[in-house]
Motif scaffolding. Structure first.
Motif, PDB file in Angstrom:
ATOM      1  N   VAL A   1       0.862  -1.181   0.000  1.00  0.00           N
ATOM      2  CA  VAL A   1       0.000   0.000   0.000  1.00  0.00           C
ATOM      3  C   VAL A   1       0.896   1.228   0.000  1.00  0.00           C
ATOM      4  O   VAL A   1       1.712   1.410   0.914  1.00  0.00           O
ATOM      5  N   ARG A   2       0.773   2.036  -1.039  1.00  0.00           N
ATOM      6  CA  ARG A   2       1.591   3.243  -1.166  1.00  0.00           C
ATOM      7  C   ARG A   2       0.689   4.471  -1.217  1.00  0.00           C
ATOM      8  O   ARG A   2      -0.418   4.431  -1.763  1.00  0.00           O
ATOM      9  N   THR A   3       1.199   5.569  -0.706  1.00  0.00           N
ATOM     10  CA  THR A   3       0.551   6.872  -0.858  1.00  0.00           C
ATOM     11  C   THR A   3       1.326   7.633  -1.927  1.00  0.00           C
ATOM     12  O   THR A   3       2.511   7.916  -1.757  1.00  0.00           O
TER      13      THR A   3
ATOM     14  N   ARG B   1      -4.123   6.776  -1.899  1.00  0.00           N
ATOM     15  CA  ARG B   1      -3.531   5.513  -1.472  1.00  0.00           C
ATOM     16  C   ARG B   1      -3.768   4.476  -2.568  1.00  0.00           C
ATOM     17  O   ARG B   1      -4.857   4.412  -3.162  1.00  0.00           O
TER      18      ARG B   1
ATOM     19  N   SER C   1      -7.530   4.719  -3.687  1.00  0.00           N
ATOM     20  CA  SER C   1      -8.498   5.392  -2.818  1.00  0.00           C
ATOM     21  C   SER C   1      -9.234   6.514  -3.550  1.00  0.00           C
ATOM     22  O   SER C   1     -10.105   7.154  -2.974  1.00  0.00           O
TER      23      SER C   1
ATOM     24  N   ASP D   1     -10.139   3.452   2.098  1.00  0.00           N
ATOM     25  CA  ASP D   1      -8.962   2.810   2.682  1.00  0.00           C
ATOM     26  C   ASP D   1      -9.337   1.457   3.292  1.00  0.00           C
ATOM     27  O   ASP D   1      -8.555   0.496   3.234  1.00  0.00           O
TER      28      ASP D   1
ATOM     29  N   SER E   1       3.039  -1.571   4.182  1.00  0.00           N
ATOM     30  CA  SER E   1       2.338  -0.282   4.137  1.00  0.00           C
ATOM     31  C   SER E   1       3.342   0.848   4.191  1.00  0.00           C
ATOM     32  O   SER E   1       4.165   0.915   5.107  1.00  0.00           O
TER      33      SER E   1
ATOM     34  N   PRO F   1       3.278   4.678   4.417  1.00  0.00           N
ATOM     35  CA  PRO F   1       2.378   5.816   4.644  1.00  0.00           C
ATOM     36  C   PRO F   1       2.912   7.149   4.127  1.00  0.00           C
ATOM     37  O   PRO F   1       2.129   8.055   3.863  1.00  0.00           O
TER      38      PRO F   1
END
Length: 204
Positions: free
Chosen positions: A102-104, A115, A132, A137, A153, A155
């Motif tokens: 999971v990348r932002t 996301r 997202s 999320d 993850s 963030p």
């Protein structure tokens, strides 16, 4: 969340967004002009021109609305299945996924972020992706945990250029070749606008 709990659940995108007003705004860009052209064509006794304009307007409306109503992801015992229409779907088997990330990632404006969930195979290539922008999320994490694989993850937001440098195989072609993709989108949009303008003008 355990696999047993997630199995059989259906996730639907956009339900947390004001997508109906956005779709109506997009339709309002071309629908009035099309309606006028259809009316004038009928008055002038040119039903074929009116039918052509009506077909274009209906196709554009369907392109905007139907995906929002049809798209859904179903969590099955053997993996997940994402449906775009009744006949178009993508199935990801449980044994295809080795890990999840999971990348932002910053959007094109360099300010806002979204996301992104990447489901990766043994060679670290993305075989499924969710954002997202369309999903919550919670939905992203539900899909990630459904496969019971290691979840990484990240963030802290990163720019697309960083992902392009470190993990290009996880990106779409349009993200790996930004200049060509943007140029093609602009050219395609311009040609579509010209075609619609010509069709409306011909109908009038």
């Amino acid at each position: 969340m355990s696999t047993a709990i997630a199995t059989g659940r259906t996730l639907r995108p956009l339900r947390h967004l004001p997508w109906r007003s956005t779709a109506a705004g997009n339709i309002a860009l071309f629908a009035p002009g099309g309606a006028i052209a259809i009316g004038l064509s009928i008055i002038d006794g040119r039903p074929m021109a009116a039918a052509a304009v009506a077909a274009v307007v209906l196709a554009a409306t369907a392109f905007i609305v139907i995906p929002a109503l049809r798209i859904r992801t179903r969590l099955d015992a053997d993996g997940i299945t994402t449906f775009w229409t009744r006949r178009r779907f993508l199935h990801v088997d449980r044994d295809q996924v080795s890990r999840a990330v999971v990348r932002t990632i910053y959007n094109g404006d360099g300010i806002s972020t979204n996301r992104h969930l990447f489901l990766l195979d043994d060679e670290d290539r993305a075989i499924f992706r969710m954002s997202s922008r369309w999903w919550t999320d919670e939905q992203l994490l539900t899909v990630a945990h459904h496969f019971s694989v290691p979840l990484d993850s990240q963030p802290h937001p990163v720019h697309l250029a960083e992902v392009r440098r470190t993990a290009p195989d996880q990106l779409r072609w349009s993200e790996r070749h930004r200049v060509l993709a943007v140029g093609g989108t602009i050219a395609g949009g311009f040609l579509i606008c010209l075609a619609f303008a010509w069709l409306v003008t011909a109908a009038i």
